[in-house]
Design a protein around this motif. Structure first.
Motif, PDB file in Angstrom:
ATOM      1  N   GLU A 177      12.755  -8.411 -23.596  1.00  0.00           N
ATOM      2  CA  GLU A 177      13.929  -7.698 -24.103  1.00  0.00           C
ATOM      3  C   GLU A 177      13.817  -6.215 -23.772  1.00  0.00           C
ATOM      4  O   GLU A 177      12.715  -5.677 -23.644  1.00  0.00           O
ATOM      5  N   PHE A 178      14.965  -5.589 -23.583  1.00  0.00           N
ATOM      6  CA  PHE A 178      14.970  -4.135 -23.472  1.00  0.00           C
ATOM      7  C   PHE A 178      14.380  -3.537 -24.741  1.00  0.00           C
ATOM      8  O   PHE A 178      14.553  -4.085 -25.829  1.00  0.00           O
ATOM      9  N   SER A 179      13.685  -2.420 -24.594  1.00  0.00           N
ATOM     10  CA  SER A 179      12.951  -1.910 -25.740  1.00  0.00           C
ATOM     11  C   SER A 179      13.008  -0.389 -25.794  1.00  0.00           C
ATOM     12  O   SER A 179      13.958   0.221 -25.299  1.00  0.00           O
ATOM     13  N   ARG A 180      11.981   0.223 -26.364  1.00  0.00           N
ATOM     14  CA  ARG A 180      11.999   1.647 -26.694  1.00  0.00           C
ATOM     15  C   ARG A 180      10.878   2.377 -25.960  1.00  0.00           C
ATOM     16  O   ARG A 180       9.699   2.183 -26.278  1.00  0.00           O
ATOM     17  N   PRO A 181      11.199   3.229 -24.974  1.00  0.00           N
ATOM     18  CA  PRO A 181      10.135   4.028 -24.352  1.00  0.00           C
ATOM     19  C   PRO A 181       9.393   4.833 -25.411  1.00  0.00           C
ATOM     20  O   PRO A 181      10.007   5.377 -26.335  1.00  0.00           O
ATOM     21  N   PRO A 182       8.071   4.931 -25.325  1.00  0.00           N
ATOM     22  CA  PRO A 182       7.284   5.536 -26.406  1.00  0.00           C
ATOM     23  C   PRO A 182       7.321   7.050 -26.459  1.00  0.00           C
ATOM     24  O   PRO A 182       6.963   7.631 -27.483  1.00  0.00           O
ATOM     25  N   THR A 183       7.741   7.724 -25.380  1.00  0.00           N
ATOM     26  CA  THR A 183       7.741   9.187 -25.389  1.00  0.00           C
ATOM     27  C   THR A 183       9.171   9.716 -25.401  1.00  0.00           C
ATOM     28  O   THR A 183      10.095   9.096 -24.856  1.00  0.00           O
ATOM     29  N   GLU A 184       9.330  10.893 -25.996  1.00  0.00           N
ATOM     30  CA  GLU A 184      10.673  11.488 -26.110  1.00  0.00           C
ATOM     31  C   GLU A 184      11.255  11.793 -24.736  1.00  0.00           C
ATOM     32  O   GLU A 184      12.466  11.609 -24.513  1.00  0.00           O
TER      33      GLU A 184
ATOM     34  N   VAL B 263      10.819   0.578 -21.091  1.00  0.00           N
ATOM     35  CA  VAL B 263      12.243   0.254 -20.926  1.00  0.00           C
ATOM     36  C   VAL B 263      12.483  -1.198 -21.333  1.00  0.00           C
ATOM     37  O   VAL B 263      13.504  -1.535 -21.937  1.00  0.00           O
ATOM     38  N   ALA B 264      11.541  -2.053 -21.018  1.00  0.00           N
ATOM     39  CA  ALA B 264      11.563  -3.445 -21.468  1.00  0.00           C
ATOM     40  C   ALA B 264      10.185  -3.789 -22.005  1.00  0.00           C
ATOM     41  O   ALA B 264       9.198  -3.093 -21.733  1.00  0.00           O
ATOM     42  N   ALA B 265      10.106  -4.861 -22.780  1.00  0.00           N
ATOM     43  CA  ALA B 265       8.822  -5.313 -23.305  1.00  0.00           C
ATOM     44  C   ALA B 265       8.804  -6.830 -23.362  1.00  0.00           C
ATOM     45  O   ALA B 265       9.829  -7.472 -23.642  1.00  0.00           O
ATOM     46  N   LEU B 266       7.639  -7.382 -23.099  1.00  0.00           N
ATOM     47  CA  LEU B 266       7.399  -8.811 -23.261  1.00  0.00           C
ATOM     48  C   LEU B 266       6.643  -9.019 -24.569  1.00  0.00           C
ATOM     49  O   LEU B 266       5.527  -8.519 -24.729  1.00  0.00           O
ATOM     50  N   HIS B 267       7.262  -9.728 -25.484  1.00  0.00           N
ATOM     51  CA  HIS B 267       6.651 -10.073 -26.767  1.00  0.00           C
ATOM     52  C   HIS B 267       6.163 -11.509 -26.694  1.00  0.00           C
ATOM     53  O   HIS B 267       6.887 -12.395 -26.208  1.00  0.00           O
TER      54      HIS B 267
END
Length: 250
Positions: A169-176, A241-245
């Protein structure tokens, strides 16, 4: 009245399925092309990585939920068949299940593999019995369901003990810095591409907004644990940008 998210809007829970169906009815015929344009083809590398992590085997039952046009299911089928040719075993069974009939129709039109079967179904109420599958994969689909936690519980229900759950799923980049760059691209470029290619800016505006409303990596991992999965992990792709859970049924 229970509410659900639809992009940046909060809507009545019973309204979301109709609204999401309208989005995917609109984009189904050019969905794969749009994925290529939006990600510069990188989504293919993400999907290859998920398939490699799954490592489909002969005889396995694999559910490709929110499977859309069958991109992932074709990968799984070919990989399982290659393993079968090397060392024998039964045919794998790969079920593509998607809530949207237009997406299924677009996938069928592209052609399938011998291991694949197609079905219209809801991720919150899958048309399969308990402990049915060896693996459950959902790619870029879980953020579109009305109740994400309910979909996770349903995934746990249909998996055999020891079954694998994988969610791309698309996710949250960890840095601002990365988040700002991603936001600028998402909100300025993606809807504009959608308008040019599909004449439908609004649907792609929704898709971008739905990504922003989806839980971040750690929150979603906690939701998986609550649903009954164990050994829960996530792997960031392209700077988050994306992550595999991933998790296992117990």
């Amino acid at each position: 009245m229970p509410e659900a998210t639809f992009g940046f809007r909060d809507v009545a829970a019973e309204e979301k399925p109709r609204l999401v169906r309208g989005v995917f009815d609109s984009v189904a015929s050019r969905y794969d092309l749009m994925n290529d344009l939006m990600s510069a083809g990188v989504h293919r590398l993400w999907k290859d990585a998920v398939a490699a992590r799954l490592n489909p085997q002969p005889g396995e039952v694999i559910l490709d939920v929110a499977g859309g046009t069958g991109d992932m299911a074709r990968r799984f089928s070919k990989m399982a068949r290659a393993a079968q040719l090397r060392r024998g075993g039964d045919d794998a069974q790969v079920y593509v299940i998607d809530y949207n009939a237009e997406m299924i129709a677009a996938g069928r039109a592209k052609g399938g593999e011998p291991e694949m079967a197609w079905s219209v179904g809801d991720a919150q109420r899958l048309p399969v019995p308990d402990k049915f599958a060896d693996a459950y994969v959902i790619s870029f689909g879980i953020r579109n369901v009305t109740d994400v936690q309910a979909a996770l519980v349903e995934a746990r229900r249909v998996l055999k003990p020891g079954g694998r759950f994988l969610c791309l799923e698309f996710s949250r980049p960890p840095t601002e810095l990365l988040r700002k760059a991603y936001d600028a691209y998402s909100f300025k470029v993606i809807p504009a591409i959608g308008e040019v290619v599909t004449k439908d800016r609004a649907s792609y505006q929704y898709l971008v907004e739905s990504i922003r409303r989806f839980p971040d990596q750690k929150t979603f991992a906690g939701m998986m644990t609550t649903a009954g999965f164990t050994r829960v992990t996530y792997t960031n792709f392209t700077g988050g940008v994306a992550a595999l859970h991933q998790g296992w049924a117990i």
